[in-house]
Each structure stands twice: as C-alpha cells, then as structure tokens.
Design a protein around this motif. Sequence first.
Motif, PDB file in Angstrom:
ATOM      1  N   PRO A 264      74.595  34.165  -2.372  1.00  0.00           N
ATOM      2  CA  PRO A 264      75.381  35.282  -1.822  1.00  0.00           C
ATOM      3  C   PRO A 264      75.038  36.602  -2.504  1.00  0.00           C
ATOM      4  CG  PRO A 264      76.777  33.379  -2.265  1.00  0.00           C
ATOM      5  CD  PRO A 264      75.450  33.095  -2.907  1.00  0.00           C
ATOM      6  N   ARG A 265      74.945  37.660  -1.702  1.00  0.00           N
ATOM      7  CA  ARG A 265      74.736  39.002  -2.238  1.00  0.00           C
ATOM      8  C   ARG A 265      76.090  39.627  -2.554  1.00  0.00           C
ATOM      9  NH1 ARG A 265      70.747  40.594   2.618  1.00  0.00           N
ATOM     10  NH2 ARG A 265      69.151  38.983   2.283  1.00  0.00           N
ATOM     11  N   GLU A 266      76.068  40.889  -2.952  1.00  0.00           N
ATOM     12  CA  GLU A 266      77.294  41.550  -3.400  1.00  0.00           C
ATOM     13  C   GLU A 266      78.292  41.765  -2.272  1.00  0.00           C
ATOM     14  OE1 GLU A 266      76.200  45.123  -5.367  1.00  0.00           O
ATOM     15  OE2 GLU A 266      75.292  44.104  -7.087  1.00  0.00           O
ATOM     16  N   THR A 267      77.823  41.675  -1.020  1.00  0.00           N
ATOM     17  CA  THR A 267      78.712  41.942   0.114  1.00  0.00           C
ATOM     18  C   THR A 267      79.597  40.753   0.484  1.00  0.00           C
ATOM     19  OG1 THR A 267      76.962  41.256   1.652  1.00  0.00           O
ATOM     20  CG2 THR A 267      77.132  43.615   1.127  1.00  0.00           C
ATOM     21  N   VAL A 268      79.316  39.584  -0.114  1.00  0.00           N
ATOM     22  CA  VAL A 268      80.085  38.396   0.268  1.00  0.00           C
ATOM     23  C   VAL A 268      80.558  37.623  -0.958  1.00  0.00           C
ATOM     24  CG1 VAL A 268      79.122  38.030   2.565  1.00  0.00           C
ATOM     25  CG2 VAL A 268      77.919  37.113   0.576  1.00  0.00           C
ATOM     26  N   ASP A 269      81.662  36.933  -0.773  1.00  0.00           N
ATOM     27  CA  ASP A 269      82.230  36.076  -1.806  1.00  0.00           C
ATOM     28  C   ASP A 269      81.656  34.669  -1.664  1.00  0.00           C
ATOM     29  OD1 ASP A 269      84.582  35.538  -3.808  1.00  0.00           O
ATOM     30  OD2 ASP A 269      84.752  33.988  -2.261  1.00  0.00           O
ATOM     31  N   GLY A 270      81.212  34.078  -2.769  1.00  0.00           N
ATOM     32  CA  GLY A 270      80.580  32.760  -2.716  1.00  0.00           C
ATOM     33  C   GLY A 270      81.483  31.687  -2.139  1.00  0.00           C
TER      34      GLY A 270
ATOM     35  N   VAL B  81      73.771  38.241  10.989  1.00  0.00           N
ATOM     36  CA  VAL B  81      73.405  36.840  10.760  1.00  0.00           C
ATOM     37  C   VAL B  81      73.489  36.538   9.270  1.00  0.00           C
ATOM     38  CG1 VAL B  81      71.924  36.673  12.798  1.00  0.00           C
ATOM     39  CG2 VAL B  81      70.948  37.407  10.603  1.00  0.00           C
ATOM     40  N   LEU B  82      73.402  35.274   8.935  1.00  0.00           N
ATOM     41  CA  LEU B  82      73.622  34.840   7.552  1.00  0.00           C
ATOM     42  C   LEU B  82      72.686  35.534   6.577  1.00  0.00           C
ATOM     43  CD1 LEU B  82      75.256  32.904   5.772  1.00  0.00           C
ATOM     44  CD2 LEU B  82      73.464  31.187   6.129  1.00  0.00           C
ATOM     45  N   SER B  83      71.416  35.683   6.951  1.00  0.00           N
ATOM     46  CA  SER B  83      70.442  36.261   6.012  1.00  0.00           C
ATOM     47  C   SER B  83      70.669  37.743   5.757  1.00  0.00           C
ATOM     48  CB  SER B  83      69.017  36.032   6.523  1.00  0.00           C
ATOM     49  OG  SER B  83      68.848  36.614   7.800  1.00  0.00           O
ATOM     50  N   ASP B  84      71.569  38.381   6.519  1.00  0.00           N
ATOM     51  CA  ASP B  84      71.930  39.767   6.224  1.00  0.00           C
ATOM     52  C   ASP B  84      72.799  39.865   4.975  1.00  0.00           C
ATOM     53  OD1 ASP B  84      70.597  40.706   8.469  1.00  0.00           O
ATOM     54  OD2 ASP B  84      72.365  40.551   9.753  1.00  0.00           O
ATOM     55  N   HIS B  85      73.402  38.769   4.590  1.00  0.00           N
ATOM     56  CA  HIS B  85      74.344  38.774   3.475  1.00  0.00           C
ATOM     57  C   HIS B  85      74.033  37.750   2.390  1.00  0.00           C
ATOM     58  CE1 HIS B  85      77.067  41.284   5.917  1.00  0.00           C
ATOM     59  NE2 HIS B  85      76.675  40.522   6.923  1.00  0.00           N
ATOM     60  N   VAL B  86      73.135  36.820   2.698  1.00  0.00           N
ATOM     61  CA  VAL B  86      72.844  35.708   1.788  1.00  0.00           C
ATOM     62  C   VAL B  86      71.337  35.499   1.726  1.00  0.00           C
ATOM     63  CG1 VAL B  86      73.095  33.211   1.478  1.00  0.00           C
ATOM     64  CG2 VAL B  86      75.042  34.557   2.274  1.00  0.00           C
TER      65      VAL B  86
END
Length: 376
Positions: free
Chosen positions: A89-95, A3-8
């Motif tokens: 965004p965390r390091e796992t995703v591109d903004g 889900v979104l909160s896993d990455h953001v």
Amino acid sequence: MSVLSDHVDVIMGQAPSGDQYNDRGEGWPLIAGAGDFAGSVPRPKKYTITASKLSRPGDIVIGIRASIGSKVWSDGEYCLGRGVAALRPRETVDGSYVWHWFEANRTLLESKARGATFLQVNRADIAELPFEPPPLPEQRRIASILDLASSITAKCDAQKDLFREASSAIFMSMFGDPLLTSRHALAVPLSTVTEAIIDCPHTTPTWTDTGVLCLRTSNLGLGEWDFSETRFVSEETHEVRTRRAVLKAGDLILSREGTLGVGAIVEPDMEASMGQRLVQIRPDTELVLPEFLLAYLLVVLQPSRLTQLLVGSTSRHLNVRDIRALPIDVPSIDRQREFSEAVRAIRVQRRSVDIQTKLAAELLQAVQDRAFRGEL
C-alpha cells in the motif's frame, strides 16, 4: 475509473534457482506459494541465499497460483517465489483497508484465473482490479470496524482448535502415549477387539447431482465430519459400494492414504457409502468403545508417529493389513466409558462453538458487504 495499481504497488514473485534453496536457515525465508501460509502470517519451509523479489513488513502477500487470493501479512523480509505476489500500500491507502477490500473482492480475482495445468493470475489481473477507496480517515474507520468483526471470527476459530485438541489431551492424560502402551505385555492386535475392518471399494464412483452421500477423505477431520463439500451417488451405486458392509452408527471411518490421521464416528441415521482411500472399522463394543478407539487411532495414525509403531509403513499410505495388526493396550470398559462421556461433553460444547463461528462469519460477511457498498 481508479484501479488497484493506482494505490498499491504489485510485486510479482520470482522463483530463485533451485540450487540456491536450503533448509538450514541460510539467507531469506522463501514463500513459494500459499502452502507457506499459516493463518495470517507466512510459515516458510525453505530458505534461499539469492532473492530477486523481496517483501517488506506490512506487505500483503497473496497466492496467485492454485489457491488464488489467499493472503497473509508479511511480518518481515521474505523472498517471494513464483506462486505469490506482494501488495504494498502507498500513502493514499490504509493497509488494513486493502486487506479487507481484497477479501471482499477475492472472487473477482479468482474469476480471472486461467491455465491448463493449474489456474493462475498475472500482474495485470491484479493491478487492474477496480478500486475506489474513500478518503484515508474513512478507510481507517471502516478498517477498524472490520478488524473488530474479524477478531470475533478468529476467537471462535481458536476455540474450535482448542476443542479439537482436547480429546487427544484427555486421552494422553488418562491412558498414556500409545507408542509406549502398545509395547505392554497385554497389548493385542486391533483385529481382536473389532467385529470388522473393511476396506473401501478401489474404484471411483460415478457421481450424481443428488442421491446418497459418498464419503471422501475431505469429509474427515480430527474426530469430526466436514460436509462443506459433498458428493453423491445413485441408489444403485450405493448398493454396490456397500455390499461388504453397510455403515452403522458407532462405526469408525478413517483415511488410510494421502491425508492420514483423520477420522470420525458414523452418526445415527447417517446413510452413506465409502469413496476411495477410506477404511471402515466396527468396534466390538463389549471390549472397546468407539470414542476411545477413535482417539487412539487419531493419535497413532499421525504421520510423524505412525512409522514408529509399524515398521515398513509410510506416512502417506496404510494398508488394511497394517491396521488389523496395530497393537493396542485396551483399558477397562469403565475407564473407556469415563473417557467417552468426557468426549461427548466436549462435542456438545464444540457444536455450540460451531454455531457461534457460523454466526460470526455471517456477521463479518454482512459488514464487509455494507462497508464496500458505502453503507457502513
């Protein structure tokens, strides 16, 4: 399922105390809601000297009340009010990937909205959106393609904005500022150069699914029509609402309450009646041409200028008596005709840009759909 909160990180806004607000630029600029968005960046109107929730550069700030899912990039540090949330965004995703993904999934978030007074979403609604991003290099590849498609749409929109401003600029160049020319000795009341100035019916019509178009203020722009949202009435209601006057090609329709400074010219074969808050103006074309008169009215009816021309009027309301009394310095028909020809040429070019804009938007939508189905 991811889900979104896993990455953001999802940061919900919180309104500061009302006594901490100011418009002097002290403290942090406050993003209270989507009303403080302009294009893709924030344009706050107020500041606050205390802030419990702050955005960072690179955050995506989204509207969570009323205008749910509208978004801007945070280009600095802002206080987040209760009408917005920040996606970090965390390091796992591109903004940029998250930005485009969110645009493609906005309707999913909107479907979760609830509320009696106004619709809103909460943190769980946002955080639990299904989100399965591909590896980071693939995210960046997809984002670069979508950035390019978005830039084409943005350029088309910018062209449309230029065309909207062109008529006013040409008017000012040819005829001068109406706030000055209206004081000339030859200036006359608007009523003396029109055949009729007709107020709208002061009742809300009974709407139907199909029938005759009924115009509202939302259908008016800066010299153009906007039929992205339309309402209809029955033939019987249409006849009642046009008893004072049927709309004719060349008539002007203006907003006189709420959103002032918008209007358009009735086109040939256009059958419609007026809703509320509108006024119909029929120029005496031996004295004044529709394109000239509309350009004049769009300039003087700008809320920031109207009160300088009509003492006692307000920036939110204009009655028919005020309109009839508007002073206008009428140039020669030949000069008006020259202006009208220029405006018509602009209109032709603008319609070409409208087609390009529509095609660009369809292209962006198609690319987005393929991107998030894993087909790009």
